[in-house]
Write a protein that holds these residues in place. Structure first.
Motif, short mmCIF file in Angstrom:
data_model
loop_
_atom_site.label_atom_id
_atom_site.label_comp_id
_atom_site.label_asym_id
_atom_site.label_seq_id
_atom_site.Cartn_x
_atom_site.Cartn_y
_atom_site.Cartn_z
N PRO A 118 -40.13 -12.67 37.37
CA PRO A 118 -39.02 -13.44 37.96
C PRO A 118 -39.44 -14.82 38.46
CG PRO A 118 -39.70 -11.64 39.41
CD PRO A 118 -40.40 -11.43 38.11
N CYS A 119 -40.63 -14.94 39.03
CA CYS A 119 -41.07 -16.22 39.57
C CYS A 119 -41.27 -17.25 38.46
CB CYS A 119 -42.37 -16.04 40.36
SG CYS A 119 -42.96 -17.57 41.12
N GLN A 120 -41.94 -16.84 37.38
CA GLN A 120 -42.16 -17.76 36.26
C GLN A 120 -40.84 -18.15 35.61
OE1 GLN A 120 -45.34 -15.04 34.57
NE2 GLN A 120 -46.14 -17.01 33.90
N THR A 121 -39.92 -17.20 35.52
CA THR A 121 -38.60 -17.49 34.97
C THR A 121 -37.88 -18.55 35.79
OG1 THR A 121 -38.38 -15.24 34.07
CG2 THR A 121 -36.34 -16.48 34.40
N ALA A 122 -37.92 -18.39 37.11
CA ALA A 122 -37.24 -19.34 38.00
C ALA A 122 -37.88 -20.72 37.96
CB ALA A 122 -37.25 -18.80 39.42
N GLU A 123 -39.18 -20.79 37.82
CA GLU A 123 -39.89 -22.08 37.80
C GLU A 123 -39.44 -22.95 36.62
OE1 GLU A 123 -44.05 -20.75 40.04
OE2 GLU A 123 -43.97 -20.96 37.84
N GLU A 133 -35.11 -10.24 43.01
CA GLU A 133 -36.53 -10.54 42.80
C GLU A 133 -36.78 -12.04 42.80
OE1 GLU A 133 -37.68 -6.99 43.30
OE2 GLU A 133 -39.20 -8.44 42.60
N ILE A 134 -35.87 -12.81 42.14
CA ILE A 134 -36.01 -14.27 42.10
C ILE A 134 -35.92 -14.86 43.50
CG2 ILE A 134 -34.80 -16.39 41.40
CD1 ILE A 134 -34.26 -15.09 38.71
N HIS A 135 -35.05 -14.30 44.34
CA HIS A 135 -34.84 -14.84 45.69
C HIS A 135 -36.07 -14.73 46.59
CE1 HIS A 135 -30.14 -14.86 45.76
NE2 HIS A 135 -30.68 -15.78 45.00
N LYS A 136 -37.02 -13.91 46.19
CA LYS A 136 -38.25 -13.80 46.98
C LYS A 136 -39.05 -15.09 46.96
CE LYS A 136 -38.68 -8.79 46.31
NZ LYS A 136 -39.48 -7.69 45.70
N THR A 137 -38.85 -15.89 45.89
CA THR A 137 -39.59 -17.15 45.78
C THR A 137 -38.68 -18.36 45.58
OG1 THR A 137 -39.86 -16.73 43.40
CG2 THR A 137 -41.68 -16.06 44.85
N GLY A 193 -29.51 -18.16 41.52
CA GLY A 193 -28.77 -16.91 41.65
C GLY A 193 -27.90 -16.87 42.89
N SER A 194 -27.82 -18.00 43.62
CA SER A 194 -26.97 -18.09 44.80
C SER A 194 -25.52 -18.31 44.38
CB SER A 194 -27.43 -19.23 45.69
OG SER A 194 -27.27 -20.47 45.00
N THR A 195 -24.60 -18.28 45.34
CA THR A 195 -23.19 -18.51 45.07
C THR A 195 -22.97 -19.90 44.46
OG1 THR A 195 -22.62 -17.10 46.93
CG2 THR A 195 -20.88 -18.54 46.08
N GLN A 196 -23.73 -20.88 44.97
CA GLN A 196 -23.59 -22.26 44.47
C GLN A 196 -24.20 -22.43 43.09
OE1 GLN A 196 -24.79 -21.33 47.40
NE2 GLN A 196 -24.08 -22.66 49.07
N PHE A 197 -25.20 -21.61 42.77
CA PHE A 197 -25.88 -21.74 41.48
C PHE A 197 -26.09 -20.33 40.90
CE2 PHE A 197 -28.02 -24.29 38.43
CZ PHE A 197 -29.07 -23.52 37.93
N PRO A 198 -25.01 -19.73 40.34
CA PRO A 198 -25.06 -18.33 39.90
C PRO A 198 -25.78 -18.12 38.56
CG PRO A 198 -22.92 -19.26 39.43
CD PRO A 198 -23.67 -20.32 40.18
N ILE A 199 -26.25 -16.91 38.39
CA ILE A 199 -26.71 -16.46 37.06
C ILE A 199 -25.47 -15.92 36.36
CG2 ILE A 199 -28.14 -14.80 35.81
CD1 ILE A 199 -30.07 -14.87 38.23
N ILE A 200 -24.98 -16.62 35.34
CA ILE A 200 -23.69 -16.26 34.73
C ILE A 200 -23.83 -15.21 33.63
CG2 ILE A 200 -22.86 -18.57 35.24
CD1 ILE A 200 -22.74 -18.85 32.06
N GLY A 201 -25.06 -14.90 33.26
CA GLY A 201 -25.27 -13.88 32.24
C GLY A 201 -26.74 -13.64 31.99
N LEU A 202 -27.03 -12.41 31.59
CA LEU A 202 -28.39 -12.01 31.25
C LEU A 202 -28.31 -11.43 29.84
CD1 LEU A 202 -31.03 -12.02 32.99
CD2 LEU A 202 -30.59 -9.62 33.48
#
Length: 713
Positions: free
Chosen positions: A141-146, A201-205, A210-219
């Motif tokens: 998750p951390c590498q994905t978010a980076e 998991e992403i929110h840990k770093t 994935g927040s309300t302002q910046f959502p994950i719209i699909g996986l």
């Protein structure tokens, strides 16, 4: 005018698939979405790949991107403003005809250092919202978010008013069950729990992603099935020449196998979708591939490596396989180098692989959050029934109906595949009338996975229970011997099952004529009490709207009374499928401009239909152009509420109707769904003998919906 710019975080993230999937998801919401790729990054004169695929998927036009040569030339000359003005000009050309524009951004790579800055400038120039496209790994998750965060910086961060979310493509680490392929857009495939867990998991770093302002719209899961190339896509990659091209553009490489040891230890590898790779001096491998093909196993193809191509005398022993379309290639590369080159084949969809593009588009759209779409659209759009929306509604309504549909042509390959799709997707509970072993043999040869709950009934085991009941239904028309003989015909048998309420509908015609399908229905099902005849309609899926054509399959020369009834039946059918009917009674003359018996028949039919159903918008006689083209309609019938905007077209006779529907279908490359029969007590529908698997799927869905509507009357 809303514009969404899709910005990739790197190469190979599935940007093209994301663009097409989002456009399809919008279409299924009734939104007319345009597509723009402002800049090409391919240094070639060939047509742009994404643009060409968009034209195929949407059946709409768009503009070609600014070439890479012109892009780099203007940037090198410091003409960035002029470059952006050109992009705005392209955008405006498309905006005239669409409700929302999806724009494909530039892909960051090691060659083009200007990409991120130009994407940011483009978003500003077009006043576009920015959706990021990235790949993901559930276990990282951390590498994905980076990767996302690196691009976010260029657009003001996750809380910028311009950024609207991220769509994760080609997600690794998900179960195989999550990569099922839908028939149409199915929001039920969305991985809601997985998104919630991954976001945590992403929110840990990275708390913003994935927040309300910046959502994950699909996986969107990584799908091996949707990443598979055709055999024709391999030749250049492995420096191969064709010994036999065969069905190379149709066959797909699900797996590849190197044949190195004794052939008796390798026979388990000769299965559907397998690409066999072997040294060209292995004559036994060539003969085994030929034998497998002769036995009905559709291998993907055969690649012969090293040395020289096989002797023509050897190929003579393989003529059956060659005639059956087995692709055979020869490459001078070693077997090891061939395998290495195959492993590095690009996942991108080739411009001519429209089948894969269709599947990928539906797959991606099914994983996009519909609530996010609604939020973005914000209710500012007028919905219309687009072909995509029609197909989507068709499947969703049939799933809700949960009906049993009998398929008399139970051992026909297309029918078996369609039944498997419908059963697995819940479109209908399908019953195949065939010997189970025959169905299993076809399924094995074609690589069709039969759902465990798909019903297969051997007609010989059930015929006797219908003999007496058929004699009773056709009292005075036939005896037990004649009934038993007629019940050998699976269409008759299936119709009896329908007559006795053991099934809810019947679909046939893949190998039978219309008469073979309809005659038993006339004899055993009969017409509904409110109607005096049976007629048919086609749903014509034009690029912008769905039209209804009737009658194009049943009544050769209806009189005025019958024509009026066909119009009423067709209008009610249109309403049932979400189309607000505006009915044009077609003739060679508009209004009173012409005379003759044929025109008078249409005029009388119009009068009768209006009298019987004053709630319907009906007008006629109207010429086809006066009915369908707004400018012509205003000129020829200025006071008509139908002229120029008709969506239900009633033809005066079968000759006109059938000719027109086929002319439109073939000349304009329009998908037609049908014929759907109307006026029967219970739903029976006919297929074209050239029907594709998708045609059968949608006809089964139509039949299920008809059954539900009749049950609730």
């Amino acid at each position: 005018m809303k514009t969404i710019l899709l910005v990739p975080t790197g190469e190979g993230v599935g940007l093209t698939s994301a663009c097409l999937g989002l456009i399809y998801a919008l279409e299924c919401q009734g939104i007319k979405a345009g597509f723009l790729k402002p800049f090409s990054q391919e240094n070639t004169t060939e047509p742009d790949r994404t643009t060409a695929l968009y034209r195929h998927i949407s059946q709409q036009e768009t503009v070609e991107p600014i070439s890479y040569i012109n892009l780099t030339k203007q940037l090198n000359n410091g003409d960035t403003d002029e470059l952006l003005e050109e992009a705005v000009s392209l955008h405006r050309q498309i905006a005239k005809k669409h409700d929302i524009i999806i724009v494909e951004g530039l892909v960051p790579n090691s060659r083009d250092a200007f990409v991120s800055e130009l994407n940011a400038s483009l978003a500003q120039a077009l006043d576009a919202k920015v959706l990021f496209i990235s790949n993901a790994d559930i276990n990282k998750p951390c590498q994905t978010a980076e990767k996302v965060e690196a691009q976010l910086r260029h657009f003001g961060g996750a809380f910028s008013t311009r950024t609207i979310g991220v769509l994760f493509m080609r997600t690794k680490g998900l179960s195989e069950d999550s990569a099922q392929i839908p028939v149409t857009m199915d929001p039920g495939l969305r991985l809601v729990d997985e998104i919630e867990n991954f976001t945590a998991e992403i929110h840990k770093t990275h708390s913003q992603i994935g927040s309300t302002q910046f959502p994950i719209i699909g996986l969107v899961p990584f799908s091996n099935t949707l990443s598979v190339p055709r055999v024709s896509d391999l030749a250049t990659q492995i420096q191969a020449t064709w010994i036999n091209e065969g069905q190379a553009k149709q066959r797909r490489v699900l797996h590849s196998s190197l044949i190195a040891s004794n052939i008796e230890h390798e026979l388990h590898k000769f299965v559907a979708g397998e690409l066999i790779v072997s040294a060209s001096d292995r004559i036994d491998v060539l003969l085994a591939s030929s034998l497998a093909t002769s036995n009905g196993i559709p291998l993907a193809g055969l690649v012969l490596t090293e040395h020289h191509a096989p002797n023509p005398l050897v190929l003579d022993f393989c003529q059956i396989a060659i005639k059956n379309g087995l692709p055979i290639l020869h490459t001078p590369l070693s077997t090891f180098d061939t395998a290495q080159n195959l492993s590095t084949l690009s996942n991108e969809i080739p411009v001519d692989d429209t089948e894969r593009a269709d599947q990928v588009t539906r797959f991606v759209s099914s994983h996009i959050d519909p609530e996010w779409l609604t939020l973005i659209l914000n209710g500012d759009y007028k919905p219309r029934l687009s072909p995509s929306a029609f197909r989507h509604e068709l499947v969703q309504k049939s799933i809700a109906a949960k009906k049993r549909i009998v398929l008399p042509e139970g051992d026909e390959p297309r029918t078996i595949e369609a039944a498997a799709i419908c059963q697995s997707r819940g479109i209908a509970q399908c019953i195949l009338l065939a010997k189970p072993e025959a169905v299993a043999e076809v399924a094995k040869a074609r690589g069709i996975e039969l759902p465990h709950d798909l019903e297969i009934i051997d007609r010989e085991l059930i015929i006797d229970q219908y003999v007496a009941k058929m004699v009773e239904l056709r009292k005075g028309k036939l005896d037990e011997i004649q009934a038993k003989e007629q019940l050998q015909d699976t269409v008759v048998l299936g119709t009896m099952m329908l007559a006795l309420d053991q099934v809810d509908g019947l679909v046939s015609g893949a190998v039978h004529t219309t008469a073979n399908t309809v005659r038993p229905a006339f004899q055993l099902i009969k017409t509904a009490p409110e109607y005096s005849l049976v007629s048919s309609i086609f749903f014509m899926l034009l690029p912008d709207e769905v039209y209804v054509y009737g009658d194009c399959a049943i009544n050769p020369d209806p009189d005025a009374q019958q024509l009026a009834e066909i119009a009423i039946q067709s209008a009610d059918s249109a309403k049932a499928f979400g189309i607000d009917p505006r009915i044009a009674m077609i003739s060679y003359s508009t209004g009173t401009s012409g005379a003759g018996a044929d025109v008078e028949k249409v005029a009388e039919a119009t009068r009768i239909a209006k009298e019987r159903r004053p709630d319907l918008l009906i007008d006629g006689p109207l010429q086809y152009d006066a009915a369908s083209v707004e400018s012509v309609g205003k000129s020829k019938a200025p006071d008509s509420k139908v002229a120029g905007q008709a969506n239900v077209f009633i033809f005066p006779d079968l000759n006109t109707g059938n000719t027109t529907y086929k002319a439109v279908q073939r000349s304009a490359n329009v998908v037609s769904v049908g014929p759907m029969l109307q006026g029967l007590n219970k739903p029976v529908n006919d297929l074209s003998r050239g029907a594709l698997v998708d045609d059968i799927v949608f006809t089964i869905a139509l039949t299920a919906i008809q059954a539900e509507q009749q049950a609730t009357k």
